[in-house]
Motif scaffolding. Structure first.
Motif, PDB file in Angstrom:
ATOM      1  N   SER A  11       8.921  -0.657  -1.399  1.00 55.76           N
ATOM      2  CA  SER A  11       9.297   0.752  -1.338  1.00 55.76           C
ATOM      3  C   SER A  11       9.725   1.223  -2.727  1.00 55.76           C
ATOM      4  O   SER A  11       9.392   0.577  -3.723  1.00 55.76           O
ATOM      5  CB  SER A  11      10.416   0.897  -0.316  1.00 55.76           C
ATOM      6  OG  SER A  11      10.733   2.241  -0.144  1.00 55.76           O
ATOM      7  N   THR A  12      10.445   2.304  -2.786  1.00 56.75           N
ATOM      8  CA  THR A  12      10.832   2.828  -4.105  1.00 56.75           C
ATOM      9  C   THR A  12      12.340   3.036  -4.218  1.00 56.75           C
ATOM     10  O   THR A  12      13.009   3.380  -3.233  1.00 56.75           O
ATOM     11  CB  THR A  12      10.108   4.152  -4.408  1.00 56.75           C
ATOM     12  OG1 THR A  12      10.497   4.581  -5.715  1.00 56.75           O
ATOM     13  CG2 THR A  12      10.468   5.244  -3.419  1.00 56.75           C
ATOM     14  N   TYR A  28       7.164  13.240  -2.701  1.00 53.92           N
ATOM     15  CA  TYR A  28       6.980  11.776  -2.713  1.00 53.92           C
ATOM     16  C   TYR A  28       8.282  11.079  -2.311  1.00 53.92           C
ATOM     17  O   TYR A  28       8.305  10.238  -1.413  1.00 53.92           O
ATOM     18  CB  TYR A  28       6.541  11.346  -4.119  1.00 53.92           C
ATOM     19  CG  TYR A  28       6.571   9.855  -4.355  1.00 53.92           C
ATOM     20  CD1 TYR A  28       5.553   9.037  -3.878  1.00 53.92           C
ATOM     21  CD2 TYR A  28       7.623   9.262  -5.046  1.00 53.92           C
ATOM     22  CE1 TYR A  28       5.580   7.668  -4.097  1.00 53.92           C
ATOM     23  CE2 TYR A  28       7.659   7.899  -5.267  1.00 53.92           C
ATOM     24  CZ  TYR A  28       6.640   7.104  -4.798  1.00 53.92           C
ATOM     25  OH  TYR A  28       6.672   5.751  -5.007  1.00 53.92           O
ATOM     26  N   MET A  33      10.475   2.090 -11.261  1.00 54.02           N
ATOM     27  CA  MET A  33       9.861   2.131 -12.588  1.00 54.02           C
ATOM     28  C   MET A  33       9.369   0.741 -13.015  1.00 54.02           C
ATOM     29  O   MET A  33       9.886   0.148 -13.974  1.00 54.02           O
ATOM     30  CB  MET A  33      10.832   2.725 -13.611  1.00 54.02           C
ATOM     31  CG  MET A  33      11.210   4.152 -13.230  1.00 54.02           C
ATOM     32  SD  MET A  33      12.356   4.910 -14.392  1.00 54.02           S
ATOM     33  CE  MET A  33      12.323   6.613 -13.846  1.00 54.02           C
ATOM     34  N   PRO A  34       8.379   0.201 -12.292  1.00 51.16           N
ATOM     35  CA  PRO A  34       7.960  -1.180 -12.531  1.00 51.16           C
ATOM     36  C   PRO A  34       7.319  -1.394 -13.907  1.00 51.16           C
ATOM     37  O   PRO A  34       6.626  -0.520 -14.420  1.00 51.16           O
ATOM     38  CB  PRO A  34       6.934  -1.441 -11.419  1.00 51.16           C
ATOM     39  CG  PRO A  34       6.464  -0.094 -10.996  1.00 51.16           C
ATOM     40  CD  PRO A  34       7.595   0.847 -11.210  1.00 51.16           C
ATOM     41  N   LYS A  91       2.947   4.700 -18.490  1.00 49.43           N
ATOM     42  CA  LYS A  91       3.124   6.142 -18.290  1.00 49.43           C
ATOM     43  C   LYS A  91       3.764   6.776 -19.527  1.00 49.43           C
ATOM     44  O   LYS A  91       3.256   7.762 -20.057  1.00 49.43           O
ATOM     45  CB  LYS A  91       4.019   6.401 -17.081  1.00 49.43           C
ATOM     46  CG  LYS A  91       3.268   6.409 -15.781  1.00 49.43           C
ATOM     47  CD  LYS A  91       4.219   6.735 -14.634  1.00 49.43           C
ATOM     48  CE  LYS A  91       3.564   6.326 -13.317  1.00 49.43           C
ATOM     49  NZ  LYS A  91       4.517   6.149 -12.247  1.00 49.43           N
ATOM     50  N   ALA A 108       0.853  -1.195   0.000  1.00 57.33           N
ATOM     51  CA  ALA A 108       0.000   0.000   0.000  1.00 57.33           C
ATOM     52  C   ALA A 108       0.885   1.239   0.000  1.00 57.33           C
ATOM     53  O   ALA A 108       1.947   1.262   0.617  1.00 57.33           O
ATOM     54  CB  ALA A 108      -0.907   0.003   1.223  1.00 57.33           C
ATOM     55  N   GLY A 109       0.439   2.240  -0.686  1.00 56.50           N
ATOM     56  CA  GLY A 109       1.187   3.486  -0.714  1.00 56.50           C
ATOM     57  C   GLY A 109       0.511   4.433  -1.676  1.00 56.50           C
ATOM     58  O   GLY A 109      -0.309   4.005  -2.501  1.00 56.50           O
ATOM     59  N   ILE A 110       0.813   5.696  -1.564  1.00 58.56           N
ATOM     60  CA  ILE A 110       0.237   6.676  -2.496  1.00 58.56           C
ATOM     61  C   ILE A 110       1.354   7.193  -3.394  1.00 58.56           C
ATOM     62  O   ILE A 110       2.402   7.635  -2.909  1.00 58.56           O
ATOM     63  CB  ILE A 110      -0.430   7.840  -1.738  1.00 58.56           C
ATOM     64  CG1 ILE A 110      -1.570   7.300  -0.859  1.00 58.56           C
ATOM     65  CG2 ILE A 110      -0.963   8.874  -2.726  1.00 58.56           C
ATOM     66  CD1 ILE A 110      -2.316   8.390  -0.097  1.00 58.56           C
TER      67      ILE A 110
HETATM   68  N1  LIG Z   1       3.922   2.712  -9.474  1.00 61.15           N
HETATM   69  C1  LIG Z   1       5.210   2.948  -9.440  1.00 61.15           C
HETATM   70  O1  LIG Z   1       5.813   3.411 -10.425  1.00 61.15           O
HETATM   71  C2  LIG Z   1       6.024   2.603  -8.217  1.00 61.15           C
HETATM   72  C3  LIG Z   1       7.413   2.588  -8.298  1.00 61.15           C
HETATM   73  C4  LIG Z   1       8.159   2.260  -7.176  1.00 61.15           C
HETATM   74  C5  LIG Z   1       7.526   1.996  -5.989  1.00 61.15           C
HETATM   75  N2  LIG Z   1       6.176   2.058  -5.909  1.00 61.15           N
HETATM   76  C6  LIG Z   1       5.568   1.843  -4.598  1.00 61.15           C
HETATM   77  O2  LIG Z   1       4.763   0.683  -4.624  1.00 61.15           O
HETATM   78  C7  LIG Z   1       3.652   0.866  -3.737  1.00 61.15           C
HETATM   79  C8  LIG Z   1       2.376   0.557  -4.502  1.00 61.15           C
HETATM   80  O3  LIG Z   1       2.292   1.431  -5.612  1.00 61.15           O
HETATM   81  P1  LIG Z   1       1.274   1.133  -6.813  1.00 61.15           P
HETATM   82  O4  LIG Z   1       1.856   1.714  -8.029  1.00 61.15           O
HETATM   83  O5  LIG Z   1       0.869  -0.303  -6.769  1.00 61.15           O
HETATM   84  O6  LIG Z   1       0.081   2.066  -6.354  1.00 61.15           O
HETATM   85  P2  LIG Z   1      -1.487   1.883  -6.614  1.00 61.15           P
HETATM   86  O7  LIG Z   1      -1.742   1.100  -7.844  1.00 61.15           O
HETATM   87  O8  LIG Z   1      -2.066   3.252  -6.466  1.00 61.15           O
HETATM   88  O9  LIG Z   1      -1.931   0.983  -5.394  1.00 61.15           O
HETATM   89  C9  LIG Z   1      -1.767   1.459  -4.097  1.00 61.15           C
HETATM   90  C10 LIG Z   1      -2.621   0.623  -3.179  1.00 61.15           C
HETATM   91  O10 LIG Z   1      -2.424   1.135  -1.850  1.00 61.15           O
HETATM   92  C11 LIG Z   1      -3.692   1.230  -1.240  1.00 61.15           C
HETATM   93  N3  LIG Z   1      -3.670   2.290  -0.260  1.00 61.15           N
HETATM   94  C12 LIG Z   1      -3.384   3.596  -0.451  1.00 61.15           C
HETATM   95  N4  LIG Z   1      -3.459   4.263   0.706  1.00 61.15           N
HETATM   96  C13 LIG Z   1      -3.784   3.348   1.661  1.00 61.15           C
HETATM   97  C14 LIG Z   1      -4.009   3.412   3.066  1.00 61.15           C
HETATM   98  N5  LIG Z   1      -3.877   4.568   3.735  1.00 61.15           N
HETATM   99  N6  LIG Z   1      -4.346   2.271   3.703  1.00 61.15           N
HETATM  100  C15 LIG Z   1      -4.452   1.118   3.032  1.00 61.15           C
HETATM  101  N7  LIG Z   1      -4.253   0.989   1.714  1.00 61.15           N
HETATM  102  C16 LIG Z   1      -3.930   2.096   1.037  1.00 61.15           C
HETATM  103  C17 LIG Z   1      -4.642   1.554  -2.362  1.00 61.15           C
HETATM  104  O11 LIG Z   1      -5.936   1.182  -1.992  1.00 61.15           O
HETATM  105  P3  LIG Z   1      -7.227   1.952  -2.622  1.00 61.15           P
HETATM  106  O12 LIG Z   1      -7.209   1.672  -4.081  1.00 61.15           O
HETATM  107  O13 LIG Z   1      -8.343   1.337  -1.879  1.00 61.15           O
HETATM  108  O14 LIG Z   1      -6.995   3.397  -2.324  1.00 61.15           O
HETATM  109  C18 LIG Z   1      -4.104   0.688  -3.500  1.00 61.15           C
HETATM  110  O15 LIG Z   1      -4.642  -0.622  -3.440  1.00 61.15           O
HETATM  111  C19 LIG Z   1       3.718   2.305  -3.224  1.00 61.15           C
HETATM  112  O16 LIG Z   1       4.264   2.352  -1.945  1.00 61.15           O
HETATM  113  C20 LIG Z   1       4.653   2.986  -4.227  1.00 61.15           C
HETATM  114  O17 LIG Z   1       5.336   4.046  -3.632  1.00 61.15           O
HETATM  115  C21 LIG Z   1       5.403   2.319  -7.003  1.00 61.15           C
END
Ligand SMILES: NC(=O)c1ccc[n+]([C@@H]2O[C@H](COP(=O)([O-])OP(=O)(O)OC[C@H]3O[C@@H](n4cnc5c(N)ncnc54)[C@H](OP(=O)(O)O)[C@@H]3O)[C@@H](O)[C@H]2O)c1
Length: 238
Positions: A54-55, A86, A110-111, A123, A10-12
């Motif tokens: 994490s990232t 972020y 950058m997954p 993206k 989970a993360g934003i």
């Molecule tokens: N995407 C990228 O490029 C990337 C790269 C490196 C690392 N990351 C890390 O990977 C993690 C996941 O990213 P993602 O891309 O999979 O994001 P995502 O598709 O937006 O999914 C994030 C998930 O976290 C949940 N969430 C958000 N706030 C929450 C809270 N307060 N309590 C419980 N659940 C919560 C969301 O639930 P809801 O949908 O119900 O809100 C969603 O299921 C993050 O920590 C991000 O920093 C992502």
């Protein structure tokens, strides 16, 4: 629930992109810092292993780690990218959770997965203009089974969770054009022009995955993995 372990993904990240975080700092702290820390602390109290996704977007190229040098940032290097809220929130979170002995912190960058519309490829194909910078990428089909294996083995500590090697934006786009959409076109612009359009900067860097490769030596080079993925998607779509 009486879990054996916790995996936190989970993360934003901000929608439509990380610029959102510049205007929503409290929400970011609540989820990306306090939320993760709370899980890790509860895991510690109950004797549970916590794997945190994490990232790797906490580094940017510098004079000691220039582009295309094959000198990646290691887990020992202090994060040097403070260009977005972020990333700053992730650095603070990481420093706090790594004082706990029950934590495996996996720095994804950058997954890319077979769900091409999500993640890095999804993206960059939206944009007409792109910077062209090499980066480490996390090929999720290669790495997520490893995340599960590391969790089941109770491995702890901090890992750059990326494939070996780097690819540039243009290299990814050329593969996309070759395998998925021959009509695809794009233009390049400079990092300065790019940064002028955005509220926050983006972290471009090569991460060393030497530590991960010591445990899992068969992770393919990112270029090979990317090419195989595009090929598989093309075959499925035929
Ligand atoms: N995407 C990228 O490029 C990337 C790269 C490196 C690392 N990351 C890390 O990977 C993690 C996941 O990213 P993602 O891309 O999979 O994001 P995502 O598709 O937006 O999914 C994030 C998930 O976290 C949940 N969430 C958000 N706030 C929450 C809270 N307060 N309590 C419980 N659940 C919560 C969301 O639930 P809801 O949908 O119900 O809100 C969603 O299921 C993050 O920590 C991000 O920093 C992502």
């Amino acid at each position: 629930m009486k879990p054996d372990c916790i995996i936190n993904a989970a993360g934003i990240t901000g929608k439509p992109n990380v610029d959102w975080c510049e205007e929503h700092k409290q929400e970011i702290v609540r989820t990306n810092v306090l939320g993760v820390l709370n899980l890790v602390d509860i895991g510690f109290i109950y004797g549970l292993h916590v794997t945190n996704i994490s990232t790797g977007c906490i580094y940017e190229y510098d004079e000691h780690h220039p582009m295309w040098s094959c000198i990646g940032f290691t887990e020992e290097d202090e994060p040097n990218f403070a260009g977005s809220f972020y990333s700053r929130s992730k650095i603070i979170m990481e420093k706090l959770i790594l004082v706990y002995p029950n934590v495996l912190n996996l720095r994804i960058k950058m997954p890319v997965s077979a769900e091409l519309d999500k993640g890095f490829v999804g993206k960059i194909i939206q944009y007409k203009k792109l910077v062209n910078i090499p980066n480490s990428l996390s090929m999720l089909e290669d790495l997520l089974p490893i995340a599960i294996d590391m969790t089941l083995k109770g491995i702890k500590g901090n890992f750059n969770f990326v494939n070996p090697g780097v690819v540039s934006h243009n290299q990814v786009m050329e593969l996309y054009k070759k395998y998925i959409d021959p009509s695809k076109t794009w233009e390049n612009f400079t990092i300065e022009e790019h940064d002028e359009l955005l509220k926050s900067r983006r972290a471009n860097a090569e991460l060393s995955c030497h530590k991960l490769l010591q445990l899992y030596p068969n992770i393919p080079h990112v270029s090979i993995s990317l090419q195989n993925l595009f090929q598989e998607i093309k075959e499925k779509n035929q």
